[in-house]
Design an enzyme around this catalytic site. Structure first.
Site, PDB file in Angstrom:
ATOM      1  N   GLY A 127       0.831  -1.203   0.000  1.00 21.50           N
ATOM      2  CA  GLY A 127       0.000   0.000   0.000  1.00 21.50           C
ATOM      3  C   GLY A 127       0.865   1.252   0.000  1.00 21.50           C
ATOM      4  N   THR A 148       7.550  -5.482   5.359  1.00 20.22           N
ATOM      5  CA  THR A 148       6.327  -6.170   5.796  1.00 20.22           C
ATOM      6  C   THR A 148       6.676  -7.531   6.374  1.00 20.22           C
ATOM      7  OG1 THR A 148       4.280  -7.277   5.150  1.00 20.22           O
ATOM      8  CG2 THR A 148       5.824  -6.921   3.385  1.00 20.22           C
ATOM      9  N   ASP A 150       4.738  -9.810   6.197  1.00 21.23           N
ATOM     10  CA  ASP A 150       4.033 -10.770   5.327  1.00 21.23           C
ATOM     11  C   ASP A 150       4.908 -11.310   4.187  1.00 21.23           C
ATOM     12  OD1 ASP A 150       1.899  -9.991   6.903  1.00 21.23           O
ATOM     13  OD2 ASP A 150       1.081  -8.619   5.403  1.00 21.23           O
ATOM     14  N   ARG A 185      -3.323 -33.061  22.906  1.00 25.75           N
ATOM     15  CA  ARG A 185      -4.253 -32.183  22.191  1.00 25.75           C
ATOM     16  C   ARG A 185      -3.787 -31.851  20.782  1.00 25.75           C
ATOM     17  NH1 ARG A 185      -4.951 -27.901  27.094  1.00 25.75           N
ATOM     18  NH2 ARG A 185      -6.887 -28.733  27.927  1.00 25.75           N
ATOM     19  N   MET A 192      -0.300 -14.328  11.272  1.00 19.11           N
ATOM     20  CA  MET A 192      -0.612 -13.275  10.296  1.00 19.11           C
ATOM     21  C   MET A 192       0.000 -13.607   8.936  1.00 19.11           C
ATOM     22  SD  MET A 192      -0.250  -9.656  12.215  1.00 19.11           S
ATOM     23  CE  MET A 192      -1.553  -8.998  13.256  1.00 19.11           C
TER      24      MET A 192
HETATM   25  O1  F6P Z   1       0.504  -6.458   6.854  1.00 21.91           O
HETATM   26  C1  F6P Z   1       0.959  -6.712   8.133  1.00 21.91           C
HETATM   27  C2  F6P Z   1      -0.144  -7.232   9.000  1.00 21.91           C
HETATM   28  O2  F6P Z   1       0.396  -7.527  10.278  1.00 21.91           O
HETATM   29  C3  F6P Z   1      -0.891  -8.446   8.433  1.00 21.91           C
HETATM   30  O3  F6P Z   1      -0.172  -9.642   8.581  1.00 21.91           O
HETATM   31  C4  F6P Z   1      -2.187  -8.380   9.202  1.00 21.91           C
HETATM   32  O4  F6P Z   1      -3.244  -8.980   8.489  1.00 21.91           O
HETATM   33  C5  F6P Z   1      -2.414  -6.902   9.343  1.00 21.91           C
HETATM   34  O5  F6P Z   1      -1.154  -6.265   9.188  1.00 21.91           O
HETATM   35  C6  F6P Z   1      -3.009  -6.495  10.664  1.00 21.91           C
HETATM   36  O6  F6P Z   1      -3.272  -5.140  10.641  1.00 21.91           O
HETATM   37  P1  F6P Z   1      -3.736  -4.335  11.936  1.00 21.91           P
HETATM   38  O7  F6P Z   1      -2.502  -4.023  12.729  1.00 21.91           O
HETATM   39  O8  F6P Z   1      -4.377  -3.134  11.397  1.00 21.91           O
HETATM   40  O9  F6P Z   1      -4.657  -5.210  12.726  1.00 21.91           O
END
Ligand code: F6P
Length: 369
Positions: A127, A148, A150, A185, A192
């Site tokens: 973004g 990131t 991610d 379990r 994330m």
């Molecule tokens: O993009 C980074 C991230 O941590 C993603 O893995 C996750 O979906 C998102 O941001 C969470 O965003 P927020 O901090 O707004 O909950």
């Protein structure tokens, strides 16, 4: 264009924070100073420019040598960040109470011009880097730095923040093994990663998960349940299942917590669903853990620190060499510059035939397909 026309640069951190942001800021500030550029930090993404009155110290802070001292190892960002308020689609409240998205990019360009800023270093994910690309197209000198947890950005082998997230998730999986075994379990661990499965895959393989569910492979829980039952039958009476927050069943949908104007949808909840359904399908007790923002906090690993410092230095170097509209990217053994447009064209997903996927499958890890 040469560096002689640069006297002052600005830097900002946008989107969700990631371990290593402060290391990049330190490298940018120090390397800029060593090249004779003044360096200013923009508070909270672009908010320091759009709403400077909110900041008693000003929306632009000089990043002096003193201000960036001793921050390399710190998580978070000394500038603050935000993942709402995209300046190209800024949510503005209307008279009737509804929100409308407005393009405020020209206000930012004017504010930068008033502050006599010659170039911008934008540290962010897809973004923030798309926004940086838009500014470059409008004539601003811009270099992006890929951030990131991610790891979903194209054109760079890895983004900073990812290694720290994977290391922490792996440590959590190690810890969960003993409690899972003690209680016989199924432990389901949600991580994330948004629409990409990089964190789940890398942590799951490193942390010896029995099943890994990622967005790139829609899952069928009856297959995961059969895999878990087989494991119990063979005498290993516990199981670890890693689920990426963006994973979804073959016939089902993404688990979304909320969607609001001006920001990306929030994912979450799939771990709980998977645990509940696996308990029903297998008759074995299941628990779920959501690692969530723990993956973003804390000290960056050595890998992320070094990468962040390299990226920060390379971003200043790129500006000094006259580049603009580019992102610094890791292409071992070097860092190169790639067009911002190439990095943000599409999301980098886990390739299904990649060595990591083949390794996981050859190790007997189930993907629910
Ligand atoms: O993009 C980074 C991230 O941590 C993603 O893995 C996750 O979906 C998102 O941001 C969470 O965003 P927020 O901090 O707004 O909950």
């Amino acid at each position: 264009m040469s560096s002689s026309s640069i006297r002052r640069i600005a830097v900002n951190t946008g989107g969700g924070d990631a371990p290593g942001l402060n290391a990049v800021l330190r490298a940018v500030a120090v390397c800029a100073r060593n090249r004779g550029f003044e360096c200013l930090g923009i508070r909270d993404g672009y908010n320091g420019l759009l709403a400077p009155e909110q900041y008693p110290e000003g929306g632009l802070v000089p990043l002096s040598r003193e201000r960036v001292r001793g921050i390399t190892h710190l998580g978070g960002t000394i500038l603050g960040t935000t993942n709402r308020g995209n300046p190209l689609a800024y949510p503005v409240r209307q008279a009737d109470g509804s929100l409308r998205e407005v393009d405020r990019s020209d206000e930012i360009l004017s504010a930068l011009a008033r502050a006599q800023v010659d170039a911008l270093i934008a540290i962010g994910g897809d973004g923030s880097l798309s926004i940086a690309g838009a500014f470059a197209r409008k004539g601003l000198r811009v270099v992006g730095v890929p951030k990131t947890i991610d790891n979903d950005l194209e054109e760079t082998v890895i983004t900073f923040g990812f290694d720290t997230a994977v290391s922490f998730a792996t440590e959590c999986l190690d810890r969960l093994h003993s409690t899972a075994e003690a209680h016989r379990r199924i432990m389901v661990v949600e991580v994330m990663g948004r629409y990409a499965g990089w964190i789940a895959l890398n942590a799951g393989v490193s942390g010896t998960a029995d099943a890994i569910l990622i967005p790139e492979v829609p899952y069928d829980l009856t297959k995961v349940a059969a895999h878990v039952e087989e494991r119990y039958r063979s005498g290993h009476k516990f199981a670890i299942v890693v689920v990426a927050e963006g994973a979804q069943p073959v016939s089902g949908s993404l688990s979304v917590i909320e969607k609001e104007v001006g920001r990306a949808e929030r994912l979450g909840g799939v771990g709980e669903k998977v645990a509940r359904e696996l308990q029903t399908l297998t008759g074995q007790e299941a628990r779920h853990v959501v690692l969530g923002h723990l993956l973003r906090g804390g000290t960056p690993t050595t890998f992320d620190r070094l990468l962040s410092l390299r990226f920060g230095a390379a971003a200043v170097r790129a500006l000094a060499e006259g580049h603009s509209g580019v992102m610094v990217a890791l292409d071992p053994p070097t860092v190169r510059y790639v067009p911002l447009a190439d990095a943000t064209r599409r999301m980098k997903l886990v390739p299904l035939q990649s060595d990591s996927m083949l390794t996981a499958r050859e190790l007997g890890i189930c993907f629910g397909d």
